[in-house]
Design a protein around this motif. Structure first.
Motif, mmCIF file in Angstrom:
data_model
loop_
_atom_site.group_PDB
_atom_site.id
_atom_site.type_symbol
_atom_site.label_atom_id
_atom_site.label_comp_id
_atom_site.label_asym_id
_atom_site.label_seq_id
_atom_site.Cartn_x
_atom_site.Cartn_y
_atom_site.Cartn_z
ATOM 1 N N LYS A 224 30.515 -32.072 -39.724
ATOM 2 C CA LYS A 224 30.286 -32.124 -41.056
ATOM 3 C C LYS A 224 30.065 -33.558 -41.782
ATOM 4 N N GLY A 225 30.650 -34.465 -41.296
ATOM 5 C CA GLY A 225 30.458 -35.931 -41.943
ATOM 6 C C GLY A 225 29.532 -36.490 -41.390
ATOM 7 N N GLU A 226 28.633 -36.151 -40.188
ATOM 8 C CA GLU A 226 27.581 -36.825 -39.758
ATOM 9 C C GLU A 226 26.279 -36.503 -40.655
ATOM 10 N N THR A 227 25.810 -37.453 -41.478
ATOM 11 C CA THR A 227 24.555 -37.013 -42.032
ATOM 12 C C THR A 227 23.674 -38.029 -42.034
ATOM 13 N N GLY A 228 23.982 -39.396 -41.515
ATOM 14 C CA GLY A 228 23.211 -40.516 -41.715
ATOM 15 C C GLY A 228 22.166 -40.419 -40.508
ATOM 16 N N ASP A 229 21.100 -41.389 -40.252
ATOM 17 C CA ASP A 229 20.179 -41.368 -39.117
ATOM 18 C C ASP A 229 20.922 -42.252 -38.268
ATOM 19 N N ASP A 230 21.756 -41.944 -37.800
ATOM 20 C CA ASP A 230 22.436 -42.809 -36.350
ATOM 21 C C ASP A 230 22.329 -41.831 -35.247
ATOM 22 N N LEU A 231 22.558 -42.490 -34.127
ATOM 23 C CA LEU A 231 22.652 -41.604 -32.866
ATOM 24 C C LEU A 231 23.494 -40.601 -32.951
ATOM 25 N N LYS A 232 24.823 -40.920 -33.303
ATOM 26 C CA LYS A 232 25.920 -39.725 -33.269
ATOM 27 C C LYS A 232 25.333 -38.915 -34.314
ATOM 28 N N SER A 233 24.942 -38.974 -35.418
ATOM 29 C CA SER A 233 24.316 -37.889 -36.271
ATOM 30 C C SER A 233 23.371 -37.017 -35.599
ATOM 31 N N ARG A 234 22.388 -37.756 -35.053
ATOM 32 C CA ARG A 234 21.327 -36.968 -34.400
ATOM 33 C C ARG A 234 22.039 -35.734 -33.171
ATOM 34 N N ILE A 235 22.825 -36.450 -32.492
ATOM 35 C CA ILE A 235 23.462 -35.676 -31.322
ATOM 36 C C ILE A 235 24.329 -34.518 -31.843
ATOM 37 N N PHE A 236 25.163 -34.883 -32.658
ATOM 38 C CA PHE A 236 25.962 -33.771 -33.215
ATOM 39 C C PHE A 236 25.022 -32.714 -34.109
ATOM 40 N N SER A 237 23.880 -33.064 -34.592
ATOM 41 C CA SER A 237 23.244 -32.065 -35.369
ATOM 42 C C SER A 237 22.710 -31.212 -34.421
ATOM 43 N N LEU A 238 22.784 -31.254 -33.207
ATOM 44 C CA LEU A 238 22.223 -30.295 -32.164
ATOM 45 C C LEU A 238 22.763 -28.948 -32.235
ATOM 46 N N ARG A 239 23.976 -28.993 -32.740
ATOM 47 C CA ARG A 239 24.684 -27.687 -32.862
ATOM 48 C C ARG A 239 24.939 -26.575 -31.663
ATOM 49 N N VAL A 240 23.680 -26.312 -30.862
ATOM 50 C CA VAL A 240 23.909 -25.338 -29.829
ATOM 51 C C VAL A 240 23.851 -25.951 -28.360
ATOM 52 N N SER B 53 30.525 -39.540 -26.267
ATOM 53 C CA SER B 53 30.951 -38.804 -25.399
ATOM 54 C C SER B 53 32.227 -38.028 -25.554
ATOM 55 N N LYS B 54 33.278 -39.299 -25.883
ATOM 56 C CA LYS B 54 34.604 -38.717 -26.174
ATOM 57 C C LYS B 54 34.713 -37.955 -27.395
ATOM 58 N N GLN B 55 33.891 -38.281 -28.522
ATOM 59 C CA GLN B 55 33.930 -37.100 -29.372
ATOM 60 C C GLN B 55 33.483 -35.939 -29.423
ATOM 61 N N LEU B 56 32.443 -35.799 -28.328
ATOM 62 C CA LEU B 56 31.883 -34.447 -28.047
ATOM 63 C C LEU B 56 32.815 -33.692 -27.309
ATOM 64 N N ARG B 57 33.535 -34.487 -26.278
ATOM 65 C CA ARG B 57 34.732 -33.949 -25.451
ATOM 66 C C ARG B 57 35.824 -33.194 -26.395
ATOM 67 N N ASN B 58 36.167 -34.082 -27.584
ATOM 68 C CA ASN B 58 37.051 -33.486 -28.362
ATOM 69 C C ASN B 58 36.843 -32.505 -29.214
ATOM 70 N N SER B 59 35.438 -32.137 -29.471
ATOM 71 C CA SER B 59 34.756 -31.143 -30.063
ATOM 72 C C SER B 59 34.673 -30.037 -29.171
ATOM 73 N N ARG B 60 34.917 -30.055 -27.893
ATOM 74 C CA ARG B 60 34.522 -29.192 -27.031
ATOM 75 C C ARG B 60 33.058 -28.681 -26.587
ATOM 76 N N ARG B 61 32.369 -29.744 -27.002
ATOM 77 C CA ARG B 61 30.590 -29.738 -26.612
ATOM 78 C C ARG B 61 30.520 -30.404 -25.369
ATOM 79 N N PHE B 62 31.050 -29.671 -24.105
ATOM 80 C CA PHE B 62 31.009 -30.369 -23.130
ATOM 81 C C PHE B 62 29.690 -30.622 -22.369
ATOM 82 N N LYS B 63 28.811 -29.386 -22.737
ATOM 83 C CA LYS B 63 27.312 -29.708 -22.036
ATOM 84 C C LYS B 63 26.695 -30.734 -22.646
#
Length: 402
Positions: free
Chosen positions: A45-61, A89-99
């Protein structure tokens, strides 16, 4: 079976500041070598800017491609650092977004081969197990160059086998590592001990400890916890006491070790554990073994020793969700850990839960033993605070000396 599943899930999640001590303690497919985030939703929810992490976390599915996001980022002429990729990658794993984490990992290894670390390949093995299954992880590992078939990548595959309780494959790989003269770390041995605990082969745990000592690999706090837990599960309390003596003689005097020794002493005293003959591991009417309950208890002791309140909260919540009949010993164990860390609010809440429990009557004599055990390890202030809280909660304390 449900209780065992929760046990092995919780034990995997050893991370954060404990990461330098130990990176594995279970047999389910959880985040390898990292802690599990309790605020993954907040991260997204905290990722709202136009940075790489924001773009990846906005994928959702999962079906949406993180690889496409990376490619577009590069096409726009933007920098893509290997440290950023590892962090995302670490934050995605912490969020269980393994794919998505796997896609980041694949990009990192493919486009940065000269800079990739053994840990990057190890992470990919773990993620492939989660996303595509163990067969894919095996094929990937076997196809790696010899130069990156190291302790870390071997141990990652061993971790995957242990996660799935593939005992034969884990043992074969363990022997293969020794034959290839791969340096075995404390983590590698801990993986094998964890596997044997999870499949109930308690007798093999001390054999791993003996081999560690023979190879002059230093046990860590997690090693000792697994060893002590296996002995306690077999109700070999004399051996537990001998191990505590060994810890006292051979380990440093850091606060984690001191808390651990004290908590185990308190547990075997206040929990009223005694040596038993045959049939010491008893099945309850709902299918959870005494061994599994004691394993839960020693998870609580471990995280109490490490001062990790979040893990204590998580384990206790999971225990209560099993709908299994808890014993007075289980309540005493969690009380002692919160009490050791000075979390009196939680101590009071558990007393209330215990008194309200329909399955397990509140046991004043167990609380008396806990008070006595704290005094015996010279923690009189904690004992006094606990006694005052019991009085405030209207608990009748019995003078067992009379």
């Amino acid at each position: 079976m449900a209780a065992r599943s929760i046990f092995v899930t919780l034990t995997r999640k050893a991370g954060g500041r404990e990461r330098s001590l130990f990176r594995s303690f279970s047999s389910t497919t959880e985040v390898v070598y990292e802690d599990s985030s309790s605020n993954s939703g907040e991260e997204e929810k905290g990722e709202t800017g136009d940075d790489l992490k924001s773009r990846i976390f906005s994928l959702r599915v999962p079906k949406r491609s993180a690889t496409n996001v990376l490619q577009k980022w590069v096409t726009e002429g933007r920098q893509l650092s290997i440290s950023d990729l590892r962090h995302i990658s670490k934050q995605l794993r912490n969020s269980r977004r393994f794919k998505h984490a796997l896609e980041i990992s694949e990009w990192l290894v493919y486009h940065n081969q000269d800079e990739a670390l053994d840990s990057d390949y190890a992470t990919r093995i773990d993620l492939m197990t989660k996303v595509f299954g163990i067969d894919s992880a095996e094929r990937y590992f076997e196809g790696l160059p010899t130069t990156v078939k190291t302790t870390e990548t071997y141990t990652a595959l061993l971790h995957s086998y242990a996660s799935l309780r593939l005992t034969d494959k884990a043992e074969d790989l363990f022997e293969r590592m020794k034959e290839a003269n791969i340096s075995l770390s404390t983590i590698t041995y801990n993986e094998m001990m964890t596997l044997y605990m999870s499949v109930g082969q308690l007798e093999k745990v001390p054999l791993i400890v003996e081999e560690m000592k023979l190879q002059k690999v230093a046990p860590d706090l997690f090693t000792y916890n697994l060893w002590v837990s296996s002995c306690a599960a077999a109700l070999n309390i004399d051996e537990v006491r001998r191990i505590l003596d060994e810890i006292s003689l051979g380990c440093d005097s850091g606060e984690h070790w001191l808390r651990y020794r004290n908590l185990v002493k308190i547990y075997i005293t206040s929990g009223n554990l005694v040596n038993s003959g045959s049939n010491s591991v008893v099945e309850s009417e709902k299918g959870i073994t005494q061994r599994e309950w004691i394993s839960y208890d020693f998870l609580i002791i471990l995280y109490g020793a490490l001062g990790n309140k979040d893990k204590l909260d998580q384990i206790w919540k999971s225990l209560r969700m099993t709908n299994q009949k808890m014993t007075s010993r289980n309540y005493v164990c969690i009380l002692s850990s919160y009490l050791m860390l000075g979390h009196m609010k939680e101590v009071g809440e558990i007393i209330d839960q215990w008194k309200q429990s329909a399955a397990t009557d509140f046991d004043s004599s167990s609380c008396n033993r806990l008070l006595k055990a704290y005094s015996e390890v010279e923690l009189e202030e904690r004992a006094a605070a606990f006694q005052l809280l019991l009085i405030q909660k209207g608990c009748d304390l019995i003078d067992e000396s009379q």
